[in-house]
Design an enzyme around this catalytic site. Structure first.
Site, mmCIF file in Angstrom:
data_model
loop_
_atom_site.group_PDB
_atom_site.id
_atom_site.type_symbol
_atom_site.label_atom_id
_atom_site.label_comp_id
_atom_site.label_asym_id
_atom_site.label_seq_id
_atom_site.Cartn_x
_atom_site.Cartn_y
_atom_site.Cartn_z
ATOM 1 N N LYS A 186 -10.315 0.214 -2.652
ATOM 2 C CA LYS A 186 -10.268 -0.037 -1.211
ATOM 3 C C LYS A 186 -10.525 1.251 -0.444
ATOM 4 C CE LYS A 186 -7.092 -1.373 2.522
ATOM 5 N NZ LYS A 186 -5.770 -1.906 2.879
ATOM 6 N N ASP A 190 0.864 -1.185 0.000
ATOM 7 C CA ASP A 190 0.000 0.000 0.000
ATOM 8 C C ASP A 190 0.900 1.234 0.000
ATOM 9 O OD1 ASP A 190 -1.777 -2.074 0.493
ATOM 10 O OD2 ASP A 190 -3.049 -0.879 1.807
ATOM 11 N N LYS A 209 -6.882 3.201 -3.444
ATOM 12 C CA LYS A 209 -7.314 3.206 -2.047
ATOM 13 C C LYS A 209 -7.531 4.645 -1.606
ATOM 14 C CE LYS A 209 -5.322 1.924 2.472
ATOM 15 N NZ LYS A 209 -4.280 1.152 3.167
#
Lengths: 288, 325
Positions: free
Chosen positions: B261, B157, B225
């Site tokens: 996400k 991430d 995300k």
């Protein structure tokens, strides 16, 4: 319309949950009649989801309320009595409408409710000396016991519009519990007005949560709720329902107070407070 | 949609220069703010009950990236998180595992150990690139990424350089994502999945969210995300809707599917189910899968478990019956 007439201001009786006055999540209401059988007002018909929300609010308030000093809790309960005294005319007229009693009887009922609050307020910082204390043990230990509140208590209130409610709520909160109360089914309106008193009497939001609606619908959700630690069945008149509620309550070993005939006008005794307490005993080694 | 389809043929050219990239990103249609918020509000009123709710709860559990990103994290805490990820409800064997655990790079070895069982293992995601601010030199960010991949992370991430994006240096952001993606490569030729964190709470407008979504997808992101969880506001439904539109349109243009996400601020089952409704209505049922939609969350899992218990036992449960986080 003549210039002197004005629109009637009708009161909406809502629930009291988490220090706020929401309508029932279900949007339902039911008709409440006065003692002569005439329409008086609509009361909220709470649902299981209102029970759920009220338990969440009570759990959230518990740590703060139980963490206060007993002295401070006594002050707050006393403050409820003060504010109630200041609004006695409203309660007297509601009691007269609800029960159809004389002005003198209604006044006596409010007197008794105020006196009951003061009586419990006085016990707040004295109860632990009475039910706890140092224990004699055979060993080099200082051993003492102290009562702790049980947690969130579900209360099914009896029908007395004001005194009945005060008699079951005051002992539970005085010792540091928080509660979710199913108010009297035929006389719910005084309960909502008492909620207004609580909201202005320094009672933190969520310590007392008042729901109105059918007991047979709401009480089972309280009895089966795994996050409720005690159940006061004083207002359950139907023995079959009381039995079923007690069975449900056994699921997480709730402390249960069974319904019993009692004279609410008499001095209550400590039973209502001690039912919802857990005794904590500490062993402390002594010596040099 | 029409304007996007017409750009599809020239997508390869738009990243050749800063000017071309800017022209493309600023040529994307603007987001109708009122329309997005109104659509989200109406979708949030959908009632999901009984069997559909049971399905949604289990799906949401399977989509959770169970996260701990605290300075106070310890190997012990990561191990207990891993145990919870494998068996969220130890009393109920029908309760599914979560999708992944998400930790800081130095905790990756403990996380891998904790989620490995004889029957296989859950994914381990690691934040990298000087998370959460991203304020470090590129060489440090790349090293951070390689370090996490070498330790066994399956998913990285990364955070984008919001300062560069907001000052219009789009190609810098693009090149950094491409570089981090290359740093995700493993010696055996495979590659850790790359999730690109936008920190939408710092991007100010929905137009920026749409632009950065396209920028990251063009640079090869596997997942986009919303947030780090360290900045408020974190994930919101409208921002997620804009991102879901972007992945839908990107697939229509290029044929490549990108995951979404939302992370941070999703704490209740009711919230999670609202997100699932938006996913289904905006991107389509293809995205209703842990491979294509995830929740970055920690406390959400407990609420999902409480609701699951309520559905299976018929009585309300309480916080005493789930772990403390």
């Amino acid at each position: 319309m003549s210039p002197t007439s004005r629109a009637e201001v009708r009161k909406t009786y809502k629930l009291y949950v988490g220090g706020a006055f929401p309508r029932s999540e279900s949007g339902r209401s039911y008709v409440v009649n006065d003692a002569k059988g005439r329409f008086w007002a609509n009361a909220s018909h709470a649902s299981r989801k209102d029970v759920r929300d009220a338990v969440v609010a009570a759990r959230k308030a518990f740590d703060g309320w139980a963490g206060r000093t007993a002295y401070n809790r006594g002050q707050v309960v006393y403050r409820i009595a003060e504010v109630l005294e200041g609004r006695r005319e409203q309660f007297e007229s509601e009691i007269r409408a609800a029960e159809g009693v004389t002005a003198a009887r209604a006044r006596a009922a409010v007197d008794a409710a105020v006196d009951r609050l003061v009586w419990y307020a006085g016990w707040a910082d004295k109860l632990s000396q009475v039910v706890g204390g140092a224990n004699p043990v055979a060993g080099p230990f200082l051993n003492h016991s102290a009562p702790d509140p049980s947690g969130v208590i579900g209360v099914v209130a009896p029908d007395g519009p004001l005194l009945g409610l005060v008699s079951v709520v005051a002992p539970v909160i005085t010792t540091g519990n928080t509660c979710v109360v199913v108010a009297s089914e035929p006389h719910p309106l005084t309960a909502v007005t008492l909620g207004e008193v609580m909201a202005t009497a320094d009672v933190p939001g969520g310590v007392v949560n008042l729901l109105t609606g059918p007991r047979a619908e709401l009480a089972p959700w309280l009895a089966s709720h795994m996050d409720v630690n005690g159940l006061d069945l004083t207002g359950v008149a139907d023995p079959e329902l009381a039995r079923n509620l007690e069975i449900e309550a056994a699921q997480n070993l709730k402390r249960v107070r069974r319904p019993a005939d009692e004279d609410l006008l008499a001095t209550p005794g400590l039973g209502r407070m001690t039912t919802f307490l857990e005794t904590k005993t500490v062993w402390h080694p002594v010596g040099r | 949609m029409t304007s996007l389809s017409s750009t599809a043929s020239s997508l390869a050219d738009v990243t050749t220069s800063d000017a071309a990239l800017r022209r493309f990103l600023h040529g994307l249609p603007g987001v109708d703010q009122v329309g997005v918020e109104q659509r989200v509000a109406s979708l949030a009123t959908r009632s999901i009950k009984t069997t559909a709710k049971a399905y949604a709860l289990d799906l949401a559990i399977r989509m959770v990236d169970l996260t701990t990103l605290e300075g106070a994290d310890t190997p012990g805490k990561v191990r207990s998180l891993g145990a919870k990820a494998l068996r969220p409800d130890p009393t109920d064997p029908t309760c599914p595992s979560v999708a992944a655990v998400c930790v800081y790079p130095d905790m990756v070895p403990y996380a891998v150990e904790a989620v490995t069982t004889p029957g296989g293992r859950l994914h381990v995601a690691s934040v990298a690139t000087a998370f959460p601010s991203g304020r470090s030199s590129r060489s440090i960010k790349l090293e951070d990424t390689r370090d996490a991949v070498a330790a066994g992370a399956d998913e990285i991430d990364m955070v984008i350089d919001r300062g560069a994006f907001l000052t219009g240096r789009y190609l810098d952001v693009f090149e950094e994502i491409v570089a981090v993606r290359e740093a995700c490569a493993r010696p055996d030729g495979s590659r850790a999945h790359l999730k690109v964190i936008f920190e939408t709470g710092e991007l100010q407008t929905y137009d920026n969210v749409r632009r950065v979504s396209w920028l990251a997808m063009l640079a090869g992101a596997d997942f986009i995300k919303t947030s780090t969880g360290k900045v408020q506001p974190a994930a919101t439904l409208p921002v997620t809707l804009v991102m879901l539109e972007a992945v839908r349109d990107f697939r229509a243009s290029t044929g490549r599917m990108v995951g979404v996400k939302p992370a941070g601020g999703i704490r209740t089952s009711k919230d999670a189910i609202r997100y699932l409704v938006v996913v289904n209505e905006v991107a389509g049922p293809d995205w209703l899968d842990p491979d294509w939609f995830r929740f970055g969350a920690s406390s959400l899992l407990n609420d999902l478990l409480l609701q699951r218990t309520k559905m299976s036992t018929g009585r309300y449960s309480g916080p005493d019956y789930v772990t403390l986080d």
